[in-house]
Design an enzyme around this catalytic site. Structure first.
Site, PDB file in Angstrom:
ATOM      1  N   TRP A   5       1.619  -0.828   0.133  1.00  0.00           N
ATOM      2  CA  TRP A   5       0.187  -0.194  -0.107  1.00  0.00           C
ATOM      3  C   TRP A   5       0.456   1.361  -0.414  1.00  0.00           C
ATOM      4  O   TRP A   5       0.540   1.717  -0.644  1.00  0.00           O
ATOM      5  CB  TRP A   5      -0.733  -0.485   1.075  1.00  0.00           C
ATOM      6  CG  TRP A   5      -1.913   0.969   0.806  1.00  0.00           C
ATOM      7  CD1 TRP A   5      -2.629   1.647   2.754  1.00  0.00           C
ATOM      8  CD2 TRP A   5      -3.186   1.272   0.282  1.00  0.00           C
ATOM      9  NE1 TRP A   5      -3.483   2.708   2.005  1.00  0.00           N
ATOM     10  CE2 TRP A   5      -3.669   2.661   0.726  1.00  0.00           C
ATOM     11  CE3 TRP A   5      -2.601   1.306  -1.178  1.00  0.00           C
ATOM     12  CZ2 TRP A   5      -3.968   3.538   0.160  1.00  0.00           C
ATOM     13  CZ3 TRP A   5      -3.353   1.776  -2.332  1.00  0.00           C
ATOM     14  CH2 TRP A   5      -4.704   3.442  -1.690  1.00  0.00           C
ATOM     15  N   ARG A  44      11.732   0.838   6.145  1.00  0.00           N
ATOM     16  CA  ARG A  44      12.408   0.589   7.565  1.00  0.00           C
ATOM     17  C   ARG A  44      13.477   0.063   7.051  1.00  0.00           C
ATOM     18  O   ARG A  44      14.921   0.399   7.978  1.00  0.00           O
ATOM     19  CB  ARG A  44      11.716  -0.609   8.588  1.00  0.00           C
ATOM     20  CG  ARG A  44      12.442  -0.744   9.865  1.00  0.00           C
ATOM     21  CD  ARG A  44      11.666  -1.570  10.993  1.00  0.00           C
ATOM     22  NE  ARG A  44       9.882  -0.752  10.383  1.00  0.00           N
ATOM     23  CZ  ARG A  44       9.208   0.103  11.050  1.00  0.00           C
ATOM     24  NH1 ARG A  44      10.040   0.451  12.433  1.00  0.00           N
ATOM     25  NH2 ARG A  44       8.680   0.542  11.708  1.00  0.00           N
ATOM     26  N   LYS A  65     -14.706  -3.542   8.666  1.00  0.00           N
ATOM     27  CA  LYS A  65     -14.554  -4.540   7.692  1.00  0.00           C
ATOM     28  C   LYS A  65     -13.483  -5.186   7.229  1.00  0.00           C
ATOM     29  O   LYS A  65     -14.108  -6.717   6.362  1.00  0.00           O
ATOM     30  CB  LYS A  65     -14.490  -3.601   6.270  1.00  0.00           C
ATOM     31  CG  LYS A  65     -13.573  -2.260   5.976  1.00  0.00           C
ATOM     32  CD  LYS A  65     -12.338  -3.671   5.286  1.00  0.00           C
ATOM     33  CE  LYS A  65     -10.608  -2.949   5.190  1.00  0.00           C
ATOM     34  NZ  LYS A  65     -10.227  -3.102   4.622  1.00  0.00           N
ATOM     35  N   SER A 121      -8.566  -9.451  -1.537  1.00  0.00           N
ATOM     36  CA  SER A 121      -8.424  -8.679  -0.267  1.00  0.00           C
ATOM     37  C   SER A 121      -7.212  -9.818   0.708  1.00  0.00           C
ATOM     38  O   SER A 121      -7.173 -11.267   0.818  1.00  0.00           O
ATOM     39  CB  SER A 121      -8.946  -8.748   0.108  1.00  0.00           C
ATOM     40  OG  SER A 121      -9.508  -9.209   1.882  1.00  0.00           O
TER      41      SER A 121
END
Length: 323
Positions: free
Chosen positions: A13, A33, A184, A247
């Site tokens: 993302w 990171r 959700k 998903s």
């Protein structure tokens, strides 16, 4: 043109958002990171681990130096998993606007926007919506919502992201937008279990509809606006997360129903942790969240998916719109 927009977190993302910023005509600084990972991203210009097939456009810089990433910036997109948000915020200047993009809760169950304000950040926003990284990164049409009580911050984020492929709306309902994105994920885990059990389309439609009702009760109890439940960060994100092949939460639920590990190749599945946190909140406050309870019991190892299904199907009969 303003300076680069820091995107803190180089998962799928975060990478997609960095690319989206450049499509909006701005430059982005993508922070990773690990120094070795940042160096590899900068060299190959593709996040092969988390978002393969999406090229980092020329306007995306990459660094592992957090101070360098946020230097001179007005705001930063915080795109690490929810469990990593507290540690990351500790290292950021408090005058920086922070836009929280993880769809989860702090380790102690607080909303991430609450956590940020308690840590001294005065300018806080949340970004949520039906936004699979695989599609946003490729430039497929999508929409999202940035919510903040600081309307100037929300407008600045909107300007930095809106493009011909990404429509960005603003909202002042932080609670509704943030918690819609949290809840959700849990409903999507249940939808995935239904897929794994091969329960069919009727069951999926029923689960999404009753899940939306459950989301509405939960959000309303915490002061969210009713319209938000039916917007992009509520209904929109629920439909995408409960049905899409992209998903992680849906796929994790499907794996659980097949008796497999819900782990998604090292990628974070936010709903696995937040189900228990939400169920504990519901129990403590006397709220009835049956889908959340079923998912929490399954992910906690107390029930099988079949037992969770029985819990939902054998509840007392009632009028449809009763709570």
């Amino acid at each position: 043109m303003s300076g680069p927009v820091p995107v803190l977190g180089a998962g799928g993302w975060g990478t997609a958002l960095a690319v989206a910023v450049t499509r909006a005509g701005r430059r982005a600084t993508l922070w990773a990171r690990r120094a070795d990972f940042a160096a590899r991203l900068g060299e190959v210009r593709e996040n092969r681990e988390y978002l393969p097939g999406v090229t980092l456009l020329d306007g995306v810089g990459v660094t592992a130096n957090l101070g360098e990433a946020v230097a001179g910036a007005d705001f930063a997109l915080v795109v690490v998993p929810s469990v990593g948000v507290p540690e990351l915020l500790e290292g950021l200047p408090r005058e920086l606007g922070v836009v929280l993009c993880a769809k989860g809760l702090a380790p102690d169950g607080r909303r991430l926007t609450e956590l940020a304000r308690e840590m001294g950040f005065l300018r806080v926003a949340v970004l949520s919506g039906p936004n699979h990284a695989e599609e946003v990164g490729r430039g497929l049409p999508a929409a999202t919502v940035v919510a903040s009580t600081d309307t100037a911050l929300a407008a600045a984020v909107q300007t930095a992201l809106v493009s011909p492929s990404l429509r960005v709306y603003t909202s002042t309902d932080e609670v509704g937008v943030e918690l819609g994105g949290v809840l959700k994920n849990v409903i999507a885990l249940a939808a995935g279990m239904g897929d794994g059990l091969r329960l069919g389309d009727n069951a999926k439609a029923t689960l999404i509809t009753r899940g939306l009702r459950e989301m509405g009760r939960y959000l309303h109890s915490l002061g969210a606006h009713e319209d938000t439940v039916y917007g992009l960060s509520g209904l929109g994100d629920l439909v995408a997360t409960a049905t899409s092949r992209h998903s992680r939460n849906r796929a994790a639920g499907e794996a659980l129903a097949r008796g497999e590990s819900p782990a998604q190749g090292g990628k974070v599945v936010e709903g696995l942790r937040t189900a228990g946190l939400l169920d504990a909140w519901a129990s403590a406050h006397g709220h009835d969240l049956p889908i959340v309870r079923a998912v929490a019991r399954v992910t906690g190892g107390e029930w099988t998916p079949e037992m969770g299904l029985a819990h939902l199907m054998e509840r007392d009969a009632k009028a449809e719109l009763e709570t």
